[in-house]
Design an enzyme around this catalytic site. Sequence first.
Site, PDB file in Angstrom:
ATOM      1  N   LYS A   1      -5.125 -10.466  -4.701  1.00 55.94           N
ATOM      2  CA  LYS A   1      -5.570  -8.988  -4.298  1.00 55.94           C
ATOM      3  C   LYS A   1      -7.031  -8.769  -4.543  1.00 55.94           C
ATOM      4  CE  LYS A   1      -1.413  -6.495  -5.463  1.00 55.94           C
ATOM      5  NZ  LYS A   1      -0.924  -5.300  -6.066  1.00 55.94           N
TER       6      LYS A   1
ATOM      7  N   LYS B   1      -4.979  -3.968 -12.625  1.00 55.98           N
ATOM      8  CA  LYS B   1      -4.041  -4.446 -11.612  1.00 55.98           C
ATOM      9  C   LYS B   1      -3.893  -6.166 -11.880  1.00 55.98           C
ATOM     10  CE  LYS B   1      -3.876  -1.394  -7.644  1.00 55.98           C
ATOM     11  NZ  LYS B   1      -4.223  -1.189  -6.477  1.00 55.98           N
TER      12      LYS B   1
ATOM     13  N   GLY C   1       5.185  -3.741  -7.018  1.00 59.88           N
ATOM     14  CA  GLY C   1       5.077  -2.529  -7.863  1.00 59.88           C
ATOM     15  C   GLY C   1       4.717  -3.065  -9.251  1.00 59.88           C
TER      16      GLY C   1
ATOM     17  N   ASN D   1       0.029  -7.076   3.290  1.00 52.72           N
ATOM     18  CA  ASN D   1       1.020  -7.720   3.094  1.00 52.72           C
ATOM     19  C   ASN D   1       1.399  -8.485   4.378  1.00 52.72           C
ATOM     20  OD1 ASN D   1       2.111  -6.494   0.688  1.00 52.72           O
ATOM     21  ND2 ASN D   1       2.579  -4.812   1.598  1.00 52.72           N
TER      22      ASN D   1
ATOM     23  N   ARG E   1       3.505 -10.310   6.237  1.00 48.89           N
ATOM     24  CA  ARG E   1       4.803 -10.637   6.400  1.00 48.89           C
ATOM     25  C   ARG E   1       5.434  -9.238   7.119  1.00 48.89           C
ATOM     26  NH1 ARG E   1       6.845  -6.818   2.648  1.00 48.89           N
ATOM     27  NH2 ARG E   1       5.818  -6.927   0.857  1.00 48.89           N
TER      28      ARG E   1
ATOM     29  N   ARG F   1      15.987   4.126   1.944  1.00 49.01           N
ATOM     30  CA  ARG F   1      16.558   2.774   1.407  1.00 49.01           C
ATOM     31  C   ARG F   1      17.687   3.049   0.167  1.00 49.01           C
ATOM     32  NH1 ARG F   1      11.677  -1.204  -0.184  1.00 49.01           N
ATOM     33  NH2 ARG F   1      10.187  -0.516   1.282  1.00 49.01           N
TER      34      ARG F   1
END
Length: 460
Positions: free
Chosen positions: A116, A157, A164, A289, A291, A337
């Site tokens: 990141k 982070k 998450g 991301n 993907r 979801r």
Amino acid sequence: MFKKILVANRGEIALRIMRACRELGVQSVAIHSTADADSLHVKYADESVCVGKKTSAESYLRIPNIIAAAEITGAEAIHPGYGFLAENAHFAEICVDNGFTWIGPGPDVIRSMGDKATARTMAVEAGVPVVPGTGLVDSEDEAAAAGERFGFPVIIKATAGGGGKGMRVAWDEAELRKNYVAARTEAKAAFGNDGVYIEKYLVSPRHVEVQLMGDNFGHILHFGERDCSVQRRHQKLIEEAPSPAVTPKLRGEMGAAAVRLAERVNYRSAGTVEFLLDTDGSFYFMEMNTRIQVEHGVTELVTGIDLMKWMIRVAAGEPFDFVQKDIAVKGHSIECRINAENPERDFMPCPGRVFYYHAPGGPGVRVDTHIYSDYLVPPHYDSLLAKIMTHGKNREEAIARMRRALTECVFEGLPTSTPFHLEVLHNPVFLSGKATTRFLEEEISHLQEGLRGRAKSEEG
Ligand code: ADP
């Protein structure tokens, strides 16, 4: 086009990829663990290979077994889906080294975006706004100085974090010092890398992300945004497209910023650039991301473009047969979801047997699921049962259809998050389109009260 693709995943996403394969006239190979021998993706595939025992580490993460499966079945390409090895640059490299086409971006891009702190630097180089923040922070004093510089609150982070996990908010210096040490220890244990950095913590942002894709000819297109502000512990629960907070002008600006970053790294394949959108309309890069994402379906519903098929087509060397101005967002779509978990018990995962499953239907409803009646949900993997998506001419219609779809849907034998989703879909803040990433935290007592009422009326 490829003749045969190995799908290095399980569950609903494996099925989604295989469905795209079937439409493209491509054969699919499933891999599975011993616990998944009866899974739908295994039944659906043209061929299947057992790659190991029940835990992910012994099967879906076992690189040599997956490569062997691709070799013995004569697959030409490998699609990793999301999760498992999808963002593992080493796996992508091994696939390529063994002569398979990797259906995803190049290993170098996965590696740099997977870190990141590096991704932040690249965003800055591409002229994409980032939240005020640091590079890797090496000491507690350096962390405290960053807190002072940006003003509290700040967020620590893990540079290797994801899903998450590996984030801690600090509201003052004492908390920052305490959390800094804990965050590094935690990051080392969870990701094998204790690098952390610090960002200004935006108090009430929205999570808005831009879907993009690049072909092998340098064309990078964006497909509009998704709003994923309804989250629990930094994990998405409901996603929608378009974002109620994004105007056509802002969409253009965010899309252009995402494409700039993708161009900077010569991005190919599907990817998502995640932003935080602040209350004043400023947006900041958060991460990329590399993907396909869980929530790609809502973008497919509003654009009418099959992202999964295009992801395969561009990997096979086909150029896009459309340009940016052909991509239009029509109507509104939402995804819930549905997890096997108990919202009344702090969302505890509850795997088990689904004695009876009934899918919702009717206009504007799409269900991506690997569940069937009498299926035993194994406890070894994530608890996602189904993604229910609805599309309508506007947000109101998409919501009305989702409420209807959720009440039609039956998973007998397991507690699911469905009642919780229904509560959200009746919540005035959500309905107003003003939910931020703080939504759940702020509304939890109302939502729980509603859930209790719902449970009571079902008993009565
Ligand atoms: P992960 O890779 O684990 O998904 P992200 O960097 O995408 O982590 O962040 C996940 C969520 O954490 C975001 O959607 C947002 O809710 C929250 N978040 C991350 N960074 C910030 C920040 N600087 N300020 C406020 N919230 C943040």
